[in-house]
Write a protein that holds these residues in place. Structure first.
Motif, PDB file in Angstrom:
ATOM      1  N   ALA A  40       0.826  -1.211   0.000  1.00  0.00           N
ATOM      2  CA  ALA A  40       0.000   0.000   0.000  1.00  0.00           C
ATOM      3  C   ALA A  40       0.860   1.261   0.000  1.00  0.00           C
ATOM      4  N   ALA A  41       1.938   1.252   0.780  1.00  0.00           N
ATOM      5  CA  ALA A  41       2.815   2.422   0.841  1.00  0.00           C
ATOM      6  C   ALA A  41       3.507   2.655  -0.500  1.00  0.00           C
ATOM      7  N   ALA A  42       3.953   1.585  -1.161  1.00  0.00           N
ATOM      8  CA  ALA A  42       4.604   1.733  -2.464  1.00  0.00           C
ATOM      9  C   ALA A  42       3.624   2.254  -3.505  1.00  0.00           C
ATOM     10  N   LEU A  43       2.413   1.737  -3.494  1.00  0.00           N
ATOM     11  CA  LEU A  43       1.399   2.225  -4.441  1.00  0.00           C
ATOM     12  C   LEU A  43       1.071   3.695  -4.197  1.00  0.00           C
ATOM     13  N   ALA A  44       0.948   4.084  -2.937  1.00  0.00           N
ATOM     14  CA  ALA A  44       0.646   5.479  -2.620  1.00  0.00           C
ATOM     15  C   ALA A  44       1.778   6.392  -3.075  1.00  0.00           C
ATOM     16  N   ALA A  45       3.012   5.974  -2.840  1.00  0.00           N
ATOM     17  CA  ALA A  45       4.155   6.794  -3.251  1.00  0.00           C
ATOM     18  C   ALA A  45       4.242   6.897  -4.771  1.00  0.00           C
ATOM     19  N   ALA A  46       4.025   5.789  -5.463  1.00  0.00           N
ATOM     20  CA  ALA A  46       4.077   5.817  -6.930  1.00  0.00           C
ATOM     21  C   ALA A  46       2.961   6.680  -7.501  1.00  0.00           C
ATOM     22  N   ASP A  47       1.769   6.584  -6.923  1.00  0.00           N
ATOM     23  CA  ASP A  47       0.661   7.424  -7.385  1.00  0.00           C
ATOM     24  C   ASP A  47       0.944   8.900  -7.134  1.00  0.00           C
ATOM     25  N   ALA A  48       1.522   9.214  -5.995  1.00  0.00           N
ATOM     26  CA  ALA A  48       1.860  10.609  -5.700  1.00  0.00           C
ATOM     27  C   ALA A  48       2.968  11.108  -6.622  1.00  0.00           C
ATOM     28  N   ALA A  49       3.942  10.235  -6.922  1.00  0.00           N
ATOM     29  CA  ALA A  49       5.055  10.644  -7.798  1.00  0.00           C
ATOM     30  C   ALA A  49       4.576  10.876  -9.227  1.00  0.00           C
ATOM     31  N   SER A  50       3.626  10.084  -9.682  1.00  0.00           N
ATOM     32  CA  SER A  50       3.150  10.208 -11.066  1.00  0.00           C
ATOM     33  C   SER A  50       2.104  11.305 -11.224  1.00  0.00           C
ATOM     34  N   GLY A  51       1.552  11.762 -10.110  1.00  0.00           N
ATOM     35  CA  GLY A  51       0.507  12.773 -10.179  1.00  0.00           C
ATOM     36  C   GLY A  51      -0.876  12.174 -10.346  1.00  0.00           C
ATOM     37  N   ALA A  52      -0.980  10.850 -10.284  1.00  0.00           N
ATOM     38  CA  ALA A  52      -2.286  10.196 -10.412  1.00  0.00           C
ATOM     39  C   ALA A  52      -3.196  10.548  -9.242  1.00  0.00           C
ATOM     40  N   VAL A  53      -2.590  10.838  -8.112  1.00  0.00           N
ATOM     41  CA  VAL A  53      -3.326  11.245  -6.920  1.00  0.00           C
ATOM     42  C   VAL A  53      -2.745  12.573  -6.458  1.00  0.00           C
ATOM     43  N   PRO A  54      -3.568  13.577  -6.275  1.00  0.00           N
ATOM     44  CA  PRO A  54      -3.030  14.848  -5.801  1.00  0.00           C
ATOM     45  C   PRO A  54      -2.489  14.698  -4.378  1.00  0.00           C
ATOM     46  N   ALA A  55      -1.256  15.129  -4.180  1.00  0.00           N
ATOM     47  CA  ALA A  55      -0.636  15.017  -2.860  1.00  0.00           C
ATOM     48  C   ALA A  55       0.035  16.329  -2.505  1.00  0.00           C
ATOM     49  N   VAL A  56      -0.147  16.758  -1.279  1.00  0.00           N
ATOM     50  CA  VAL A  56       0.465  17.986  -0.794  1.00  0.00           C
ATOM     51  C   VAL A  56       1.921  17.725  -0.435  1.00  0.00           C
ATOM     52  N   ASP A  57       2.185  16.540   0.125  1.00  0.00           N
ATOM     53  CA  ASP A  57       3.535  16.180   0.577  1.00  0.00           C
ATOM     54  C   ASP A  57       4.297  15.471  -0.534  1.00  0.00           C
TER      55      ASP A  57
END
Length: 109
Positions: A40-57
């Motif tokens: 789950a952590a790897a998927l969240a980081a990859a999604d945040a890195a790709s911009g698939a999920v908007p992330a503030v951090d």
């Protein structure tokens, strides 16, 4: 008299076996929980890195939050392009269960 001693010995052996199996079962559950937290952590980081999920951090902070929500601690995080590689850890009975996961787009052939 001999029957009582034999029964007590069998009872002690059964208790010891039960405690051992409970410890092994708990360790197996912890290992699976940590593997899920790493995924789950790897998927969240990859999604945040790709911009698939908007992330503030940054992606690693997002991965740390997801790992913490799963009851684990992020111990390593690397972002290369859109690929995230993480390592998480959780404790059980004084031992550390560690799992690594990688997420991102498939490698180009």
């Amino acid at each position: 008299m001999a029957g009582t001693a034999l029964a007590a010995g069998v009872l002690v052996a059964a208790c010891a076996l039960s405690l051992g199996l409970a410890a092994v079962g708990g360790a197996a559950v912890t290992a699976q929980r940590v593997a899920g937290a790493a995924d789950a952590a790897a998927l969240a980081a990859a999604d945040a890195a790709s911009g698939a999920v908007p992330a503030v951090d940054d992606p690693c902070t997002t991965a740390a939050r997801v790992a913490a929500a799963s009851g684990a601690t992020l111990t390593a995080c690397a972002i290369e392009g859109f690929v995230a590689t993480v390592e998480v850890e959780a404790g059980y009975a004084g031992l550390a269960a560690i799992s690594r996961a990688r997420a991102g787009p498939p490698a180009a052939e």
